[in-house]
Design an enzyme around this catalytic site. Structure first.
Site, short mmCIF file in Angstrom:
data_model
loop_
_atom_site.label_atom_id
_atom_site.label_comp_id
_atom_site.label_asym_id
_atom_site.label_seq_id
_atom_site.Cartn_x
_atom_site.Cartn_y
_atom_site.Cartn_z
N THR A 148 0.84 -1.18 0.00
CA THR A 148 0.00 0.00 0.00
C THR A 148 0.88 1.23 0.00
O THR A 148 1.92 1.26 0.66
CB THR A 148 -0.97 0.04 1.20
N GLU B 225 -4.28 -2.69 5.35
CA GLU B 225 -3.69 -3.17 6.61
C GLU B 225 -4.69 -3.94 7.46
O GLU B 225 -4.36 -4.49 8.50
CB GLU B 225 -3.17 -1.98 7.44
N LYS C 160 -7.19 9.84 -2.78
CA LYS C 160 -7.70 8.59 -3.33
C LYS C 160 -8.55 8.87 -4.55
O LYS C 160 -9.60 9.48 -4.45
CB LYS C 160 -8.50 7.85 -2.27
N TRP D 7 -4.55 4.99 -4.63
CA TRP D 7 -3.82 6.04 -3.93
C TRP D 7 -2.95 6.90 -4.84
O TRP D 7 -2.32 6.40 -5.76
CB TRP D 7 -2.87 5.44 -2.90
P1 ADP Z 1 -9.55 -0.15 0.50
O1 ADP Z 1 -9.53 0.74 -0.70
O2 ADP Z 1 -9.78 -1.56 0.15
O3 ADP Z 1 -10.47 0.35 1.55
P2 ADP Z 1 -6.89 0.95 1.08
O4 ADP Z 1 -5.89 0.48 2.05
O5 ADP Z 1 -6.47 1.17 -0.32
O6 ADP Z 1 -8.05 -0.14 1.15
O7 ADP Z 1 -7.55 2.28 1.58
C1 ADP Z 1 -7.99 2.46 2.90
C2 ADP Z 1 -8.43 3.90 3.11
O8 ADP Z 1 -9.44 4.25 2.15
C3 ADP Z 1 -9.05 4.16 4.45
O9 ADP Z 1 -8.10 4.38 5.46
C4 ADP Z 1 -9.88 5.41 4.15
O10 ADP Z 1 -9.09 6.58 4.15
C5 ADP Z 1 -10.36 5.15 2.74
N1 ADP Z 1 -11.68 4.49 2.75
C6 ADP Z 1 -11.95 3.18 2.62
N2 ADP Z 1 -13.27 2.96 2.65
C7 ADP Z 1 -13.86 4.15 2.84
C8 ADP Z 1 -15.22 4.59 2.99
N3 ADP Z 1 -16.24 3.76 2.94
N4 ADP Z 1 -15.42 5.91 3.18
C9 ADP Z 1 -14.41 6.79 3.24
N5 ADP Z 1 -13.12 6.44 3.10
C10 ADP Z 1 -12.84 5.15 2.91
#
Ligand code: ADP
Length: 543
Positions: free
Chosen positions: A186, A331, A439, A444
């Site tokens: 990540t 994570e 994002k 990312w």
């Molecule tokens: P994923 O995209 O599978 O959730 P990542 O590790 O790429 O995993 O991203 C995690 C981050 O994405 C979180 O810490 C948060 O900042 C953001 N995120 C994930 N789900 C949400 C959600 N439903 N609403 C807002 N932000 C989110």
């Protein structure tokens, strides 16, 4: 006194054994890179996973050796999920959307020995193979007759040639359930990408939890379409949970546009789909003009970025599809919270229910969470107080692969980098992000990388990158720039300056905004929250 129950280790091989025995005729359908549909059953997945295990033995790969994939969601990728981890090796799913230099960097860091890739990604492999110093075997995930003749990749083999000659019997080894099973990098924080290294135990516990009714509610009666990529946190664990429940799996391959996804949902009677908001925006955008309907889709889990209210309303009111808003992280394997209503909410008005549905949801059993203020004190669960969100649990990272970044935990809790409220009923809502990333379309962009490139320009004194809302991609990066005194540089020159640098095309900022000063905190750190406030009326230029 110890309990007197049996203690078989929780191993990923047991999932595919179970699916074969109890759901052997349940289907796995994949749209292939070639464009056609491939169709077989869990019985076939199991047999071919065992062939993969034999093929890895034939390459003399040792326990915990890493096997990388650069692949879409499809049946061969699924076979690698079970064959690689089941035989005790570690599956490293690589994100093809990264810049090729970043891909080479993580392949070297993971010390991958084998790379299995879809032909779509041949140009990436051609660009990076000479830089990947540990990879000894290159496997193109295609039929033998599709193997490109002069790819330039040494000893390139087709997947079918590689596994086809192997026997489909294999005795899965038994080992400690805490052994590593798969890994995912990540770039969510500063510095180089870091890998979450999942274990068999964490993966199986997560798969159990994911299947629960108030989580993803998966069953043998479902036909599941994971649009979320298998290179992105194991497609939120769906391949494992599907095998655990015997659900039909439908893989979209590379075709993620609205039309392709819609047609697949209808043709394969998909009841359940999972993905980031951007994908659903494309799907709804395709359906609206022709007034298309779903005949089988009942539920969709949306996460990775905040789900816009209009999307919940459209799915629910226009199409009768329940939206499950989910939050998680690489994570965290990734599931942390899911938003389903409680009994006491059912009599509420539509508006009141919507207020709850917009939250990221309640913690899943296994995930503990708390919010903490600037002084380190835990904050009340009143739905108003907001602070840094911390989590802990058996499928949450303890440390990163190779100890990168030092000990990430604070008193045993993992700081998520998200800022949130939690209400009295335990519903968590993200209000901001303290980590310095953007994002876009579920992927990312490191603001630090973007800023470092800008400040390398001779006319730039200071640069600060922030995300601004975007209707399709949720967020897009822009850079606020302070020019050096007496120096001039235009927006166009700076945007052109990003070409050829180590950022993928989609990571290049959408706009440059010249400012007189960038707000700094007491320690000289850029105050992104303040900058976001200053630029709150900023509008992205029309594309
Ligand atoms: P994923 O995209 O599978 O959730 P990542 O590790 O790429 O995993 O991203 C995690 C981050 O994405 C979180 O810490 C948060 O900042 C953001 N995120 C994930 N789900 C949400 C959600 N439903 N609403 C807002 N932000 C989110």
């Amino acid at each position: 006194m110890l309990g007197l129950m049996q203690s078989q280790p929780l191993l990923i091989s047991s999932l595919i054994d179970f699916a074969e025995r109890h759901h052997g005729d349940a289907e796995v359908v994949s749209r292939r890179v070639e464009g056609d549909l491939h169709r077989y059953t869990y019985r076939d997945v199991a047999a071919r996973s065992r062939q993969v295990a034999n093929a890895l033995d034939a390459l003399k790969l040792g326990f915990s050796d890493r096997v990388a994939t650069l692949a879409w969601n499809g049946y061969r990728h699924l076979e690698l999920y079970f064959g690689v981890s089941g035989s005790g090796r570690v599956l490293h799913t690589v994100n093809p959307r990264l810049h090729p230099d970043q891909i080479a960097w993580i392949a070297n860091h993971a010390e991958d020995q084998v790379m299995c890739f879809d032909l779509t990604f041949l140009p990436i492999i051609q660009a990076v193979h000479a830089k990947c110093t540990t990879i000894k075997h290159w496997i193109a995930m295609c039929d033998a007759d599709r193997l490109p003749a002069d790819s330039g990749i040494p000893k390139l083999t087709s997947y079918e040639t590689w596994v086809g000659a192997q026997p489909d019997t294999y005795a899965w080894p038994s080992f400690d359930e805490n052994s590593a099973s798969s890994m995912c990098y990540t770039s969510g924080t500063t510095g180089n990408p870091k890998a979450a290294l999942y274990s068999h135990r964490s993966t199986i516990l997560h798969a159990y939890a994911a299947a629960l009714p108030d989580v993803m509610c998966l069953s043998a009666r479902d036909s599941i379409l994971p649009v979320v990529p298998m290179f992105h946190v194991n497609a939120w664990g769906i391949p494992y949970s599907a095998a655990l429940t015997g659900a039909k799996l439908v893989f979209p391959g590379p075709a993620l546009d609205g039309k392709s996804v819609y047609e697949l949902i209808e043709a394969e009677k998909v009841s359940y789909a999972a993905g980031v908001p951007t994908v659903w925006q494309m799907l709804l955008g395709h359906m609206k003009p022709d007034n298309l309907r779903f005949t089988t889709l009942k539920r969709t889990v949306i996460g990775g970025s905040a789900c816009p209210p209009a999307m919940i309303t459209a799915f629910n009111d226009d199409y009768g599809v329940e939206v499950l808003h989910a939050w998680g992280m690489t994570e965290m394997s990734p599931l942390g919270t899911l938003c389903t209503l409680k009994n006491k909410h059912l009599e509420m008005t539509a508006d009141e229910k919507m207020k709850i549905r917009l939250k990221q949801g309640r913690a899943i059993y296994g995930v503990d969470m708390k919010i903490v203020g600037d002084d380190g004190q835990e904050l009340p669960w009143d739905g108003k107080a907001f602070g840094d969100l911390y989590v802990r649990g058996p499928w949450i990272v303890r440390e990163y692969f190779k100890g990168e970044g030092g000990d990430p935990l604070v008193d045993g809790w993992f700081p998520t980098g998200d800022v949130a409220t939690i209400d009295a009923d335990g519903y968590m809502q993200i209000t901001d992000r303290s980590k310095d990333v953007i994002k876009s379309g579920g992927e990312w962009i490191s603001s630090i990388d973007i800023e470092n490139i800008a400040v390398a320009h001779p006319a730039v004194a200071m640069a600060a990158c922030i995300g601004v809302p975007h209707p399709k991609w949720d967020e897009r990066p822009i850079v606020a720039i302070v020019r050096k005194p007496g120096m001039d540089v235009t927006r166009e020159e700076l945007l052109a300056f990003y070409q050829g640098k180590t950022v993928a095309k989609w990571q290049v900022p959408d706009d440059i905004v010249f400012v007189d000063a960038i707000p700094l905190g007491a320690t000289g750190k850029i105050l992104k929250t303040r900058l976001r406030e200053i630029l709150k009326d900023y509008k992205l230029p029309a594309a």
